[in-house]
Design an enzyme around this catalytic site. Structure first.
Site, PDB file in Angstrom:
ATOM      1  N   PHE A  77      -6.389   7.817   2.478  1.00  0.00           N
ATOM      2  CA  PHE A  77      -6.941   6.635   1.931  1.00  0.00           C
ATOM      3  C   PHE A  77      -8.246   6.092   3.039  1.00  0.00           C
ATOM      4  O   PHE A  77      -8.177   6.599   4.131  1.00  0.00           O
ATOM      5  CB  PHE A  77      -5.934   5.592   1.627  1.00  0.00           C
ATOM      6  CG  PHE A  77      -5.207   4.960   2.711  1.00  0.00           C
ATOM      7  CD1 PHE A  77      -4.241   5.595   3.750  1.00  0.00           C
ATOM      8  CD2 PHE A  77      -5.533   3.756   3.303  1.00  0.00           C
ATOM      9  CE1 PHE A  77      -3.456   5.067   4.555  1.00  0.00           C
ATOM     10  CE2 PHE A  77      -4.847   3.095   4.443  1.00  0.00           C
ATOM     11  CZ  PHE A  77      -3.793   3.958   5.167  1.00  0.00           C
ATOM     12  N   GLU A 112      -2.792 -14.837   4.335  1.00  0.00           N
ATOM     13  CA  GLU A 112      -4.140 -14.750   4.504  1.00  0.00           C
ATOM     14  C   GLU A 112      -4.532 -14.111   5.921  1.00  0.00           C
ATOM     15  O   GLU A 112      -3.708 -14.627   6.823  1.00  0.00           O
ATOM     16  CB  GLU A 112      -5.036 -15.960   4.630  1.00  0.00           C
ATOM     17  CG  GLU A 112      -6.291 -15.923   4.364  1.00  0.00           C
ATOM     18  CD  GLU A 112      -6.981 -17.274   4.493  1.00  0.00           C
ATOM     19  OE1 GLU A 112      -8.481 -17.370   4.637  1.00  0.00           O
ATOM     20  OE2 GLU A 112      -6.453 -18.323   4.284  1.00  0.00           O
ATOM     21  N   HIS A 144       0.386   4.376   0.109  1.00  0.00           N
ATOM     22  CA  HIS A 144       0.200   5.418   1.129  1.00  0.00           C
ATOM     23  C   HIS A 144       0.853   4.915   2.521  1.00  0.00           C
ATOM     24  O   HIS A 144       1.664   5.803   3.069  1.00  0.00           O
ATOM     25  CB  HIS A 144      -1.487   5.655   1.536  1.00  0.00           C
ATOM     26  CG  HIS A 144      -2.249   6.119   0.349  1.00  0.00           C
ATOM     27  ND1 HIS A 144      -2.318   7.512   0.128  1.00  0.00           N
ATOM     28  CD2 HIS A 144      -2.864   5.759  -0.491  1.00  0.00           C
ATOM     29  CE1 HIS A 144      -2.981   7.781  -0.971  1.00  0.00           C
ATOM     30  NE2 HIS A 144      -3.439   6.627  -1.345  1.00  0.00           N
ATOM     31  N   LYS A 145       0.678   3.723   2.714  1.00  0.00           N
ATOM     32  CA  LYS A 145       1.294   3.178   4.239  1.00  0.00           C
ATOM     33  C   LYS A 145       2.870   3.240   4.100  1.00  0.00           C
ATOM     34  O   LYS A 145       3.743   3.770   4.907  1.00  0.00           O
ATOM     35  CB  LYS A 145       1.097   1.816   4.400  1.00  0.00           C
ATOM     36  CG  LYS A 145      -0.263   1.581   5.092  1.00  0.00           C
ATOM     37  CD  LYS A 145      -0.443   0.163   5.501  1.00  0.00           C
ATOM     38  CE  LYS A 145      -1.683  -0.353   6.075  1.00  0.00           C
ATOM     39  NZ  LYS A 145      -1.668  -1.807   6.109  1.00  0.00           N
ATOM     40  N   ASN A 150       0.915  -1.090   0.047  1.00  0.00           N
ATOM     41  CA  ASN A 150      -0.010  -0.115  -0.023  1.00  0.00           C
ATOM     42  C   ASN A 150       0.924   1.233  -0.083  1.00  0.00           C
ATOM     43  O   ASN A 150       1.619   1.507   0.898  1.00  0.00           O
ATOM     44  CB  ASN A 150      -0.966   0.046   1.250  1.00  0.00           C
ATOM     45  CG  ASN A 150      -1.702   1.161   1.486  1.00  0.00           C
ATOM     46  OD1 ASN A 150      -1.264   2.316   1.030  1.00  0.00           O
ATOM     47  ND2 ASN A 150      -2.903   1.035   1.994  1.00  0.00           N
ATOM     48  N   ASP A 156      -0.971  -4.063  11.252  1.00  0.00           N
ATOM     49  CA  ASP A 156      -2.293  -4.169  10.806  1.00  0.00           C
ATOM     50  C   ASP A 156      -3.286  -3.270  11.469  1.00  0.00           C
ATOM     51  O   ASP A 156      -2.888  -2.888  12.661  1.00  0.00           O
ATOM     52  CB  ASP A 156      -2.706  -5.705  11.409  1.00  0.00           C
ATOM     53  CG  ASP A 156      -3.919  -6.298  10.603  1.00  0.00           C
ATOM     54  OD1 ASP A 156      -4.211  -5.860   9.352  1.00  0.00           O
ATOM     55  OD2 ASP A 156      -4.839  -7.043  11.095  1.00  0.00           O
ATOM     56  N   ARG A 169      -0.874   4.981  13.239  1.00  0.00           N
ATOM     57  CA  ARG A 169       0.220   4.294  12.578  1.00  0.00           C
ATOM     58  C   ARG A 169       1.386   5.182  13.046  1.00  0.00           C
ATOM     59  O   ARG A 169       2.657   4.712  13.512  1.00  0.00           O
ATOM     60  CB  ARG A 169       0.028   4.218  11.211  1.00  0.00           C
ATOM     61  CG  ARG A 169       1.093   3.311  10.441  1.00  0.00           C
ATOM     62  CD  ARG A 169       0.903   2.939   9.176  1.00  0.00           C
ATOM     63  NE  ARG A 169      -0.334   2.294   8.769  1.00  0.00           N
ATOM     64  CZ  ARG A 169      -1.302   3.050   8.294  1.00  0.00           C
ATOM     65  NH1 ARG A 169      -1.493   4.587   8.160  1.00  0.00           N
ATOM     66  NH2 ARG A 169      -2.532   2.645   8.172  1.00  0.00           N
TER      67      ARG A 169
HETATM   68  P1  IMP Z   1      -4.669  -3.068   7.164  1.00  0.00           P
HETATM   69  O1  IMP Z   1      -5.119  -4.192   7.354  1.00  0.00           O
HETATM   70  O2  IMP Z   1      -3.656  -2.531   8.025  1.00  0.00           O
HETATM   71  O3  IMP Z   1      -4.288  -2.911   5.517  1.00  0.00           O
HETATM   72  O4  IMP Z   1      -5.903  -1.968   7.468  1.00  0.00           O
HETATM   73  C1  IMP Z   1      -7.259  -2.359   7.169  1.00  0.00           C
HETATM   74  C2  IMP Z   1      -8.086  -1.408   6.626  1.00  0.00           C
HETATM   75  O5  IMP Z   1      -8.313  -0.516   7.721  1.00  0.00           O
HETATM   76  C3  IMP Z   1      -7.686  -0.845   5.261  1.00  0.00           C
HETATM   77  O6  IMP Z   1      -7.872  -1.236   4.150  1.00  0.00           O
HETATM   78  C4  IMP Z   1      -8.335   0.552   5.524  1.00  0.00           C
HETATM   79  O7  IMP Z   1      -9.587   0.825   4.810  1.00  0.00           O
HETATM   80  C5  IMP Z   1      -8.132   0.839   6.845  1.00  0.00           C
HETATM   81  N1  IMP Z   1      -7.183   1.520   7.247  1.00  0.00           N
HETATM   82  C6  IMP Z   1      -6.079   1.371   7.724  1.00  0.00           C
HETATM   83  N2  IMP Z   1      -5.284   2.272   8.121  1.00  0.00           N
HETATM   84  C7  IMP Z   1      -5.822   3.434   7.702  1.00  0.00           C
HETATM   85  C8  IMP Z   1      -5.623   4.885   7.816  1.00  0.00           C
HETATM   86  O8  IMP Z   1      -4.795   5.124   8.334  1.00  0.00           O
HETATM   87  N3  IMP Z   1      -6.742   5.699   7.647  1.00  0.00           N
HETATM   88  C9  IMP Z   1      -8.003   5.073   7.129  1.00  0.00           C
HETATM   89  N4  IMP Z   1      -8.196   3.967   7.026  1.00  0.00           N
HETATM   90  C10 IMP Z   1      -7.152   3.104   7.429  1.00  0.00           C
END
Ligand code: IMP
Length: 199
Positions: A154, A42, A12-13, A10, A71, A183
């Site tokens: 995002f 998974e 953005h991350k 990702n 996560d 984060r």
């Molecule tokens: P992940 O498992 O860390 O990828 O995050 C799960 C979901 O949480 C992502 O698909 C985003 O929809 C949402 N998400 C994670 N971090 C953010 C953030 O900083 N802002 C907004 N949504 C986030």
């Protein structure tokens, strides 16, 4: 220079993490940069902790480098913690950010702003080159807005109003978001651990 691999594709991350880790003398690269763009685990754990550790450990097994994986979930009080660990796929397996936001706003239809409390939580796992794992977390409290506001960021950013700031993450610059975000806090908490690992 010590290489650190981010177990995420990702963009953005990746840019958020790179800018926070910029002060270290590290080569911070994403799994995509080393040919693992297709490598996915998974995310079947019941907690953010389980999923982030699994993501970091599986990539360490492949590379032997220091690996960082995060996560994140959005926990809405009125919905008993939904979408939580299912935040990415709230509106279904192929859910888009827009679809997830729309579903969440629908579930909160007619719920007054004072009852729209929520928080983001990020768990970051780091596995060092010996396979030893460490974990840190960061939380950002806020409210789910009545409608999307802002174009940056995002995911749920356009509908998440940061506590005390009266604007959504999507109305902030990247550096402003890093300052307050779940984060950003988690990765700043990681700095001590990275310092120890690099000794
Ligand atoms: P992940 O498992 O860390 O990828 O995050 C799960 C979901 O949480 C992502 O698909 C985003 O929809 C949402 N998400 C994670 N971090 C953010 C953030 O900083 N802002 C907004 N949504 C986030």
């Amino acid at each position: 220079m010590v290489r650190v691999i981010l177990s995420s594709g990702n963009q953005h991350k990746i840019s958020e993490l790179k800018s926070i880790l910029g002060e270290f003398d590290l080569e911070v690269i994403s799994k995509n940069d080393i040919g693992y763009s297709e490598f996915e685990v998974e995310e079947d754990g019941d907690t953010l902790e389980e999923n982030s550790l699994k993501k970091a450990m599986e990539l360490w097994k492949k590379t032997g480098n220091i690996v960082i994986a995060d996560d994140t979930g959005l926990f809405v009080e009125y919905l008993n913690g939904e979408p939580g660990v299912y935040s990415a796929r709230y509106a279904g397996e192929d859910a888009t950010y827009e679809g997830n936001n729309k579903l969440l706003l629908e579930k909160l239809e007619n719920v007054p702003i004072v009852k729209r409390k929520a928080y983001f939580k990020t768990v970051v796992s780091i596995v060092d080159s010996n396979g030893t794992s460490f974990k840190v977390e960061g939380i950002c409290k806020g409210l789910i807005g009545l409608e999307p506001e802002g174009d940056n960021g995002f995911g749920y950013d356009p509908i998440f109003i940061v506590e005390g700031l009266n604007k959504t993450f999507a109305q902030m610059t990247d550096s402003e978001k890093n300052k307050y975000s779940h984060r950003g806090k988690a990765v700043r908490n990681l700095k001590n651990i990275i310092g120890e690992i690099l000794k």
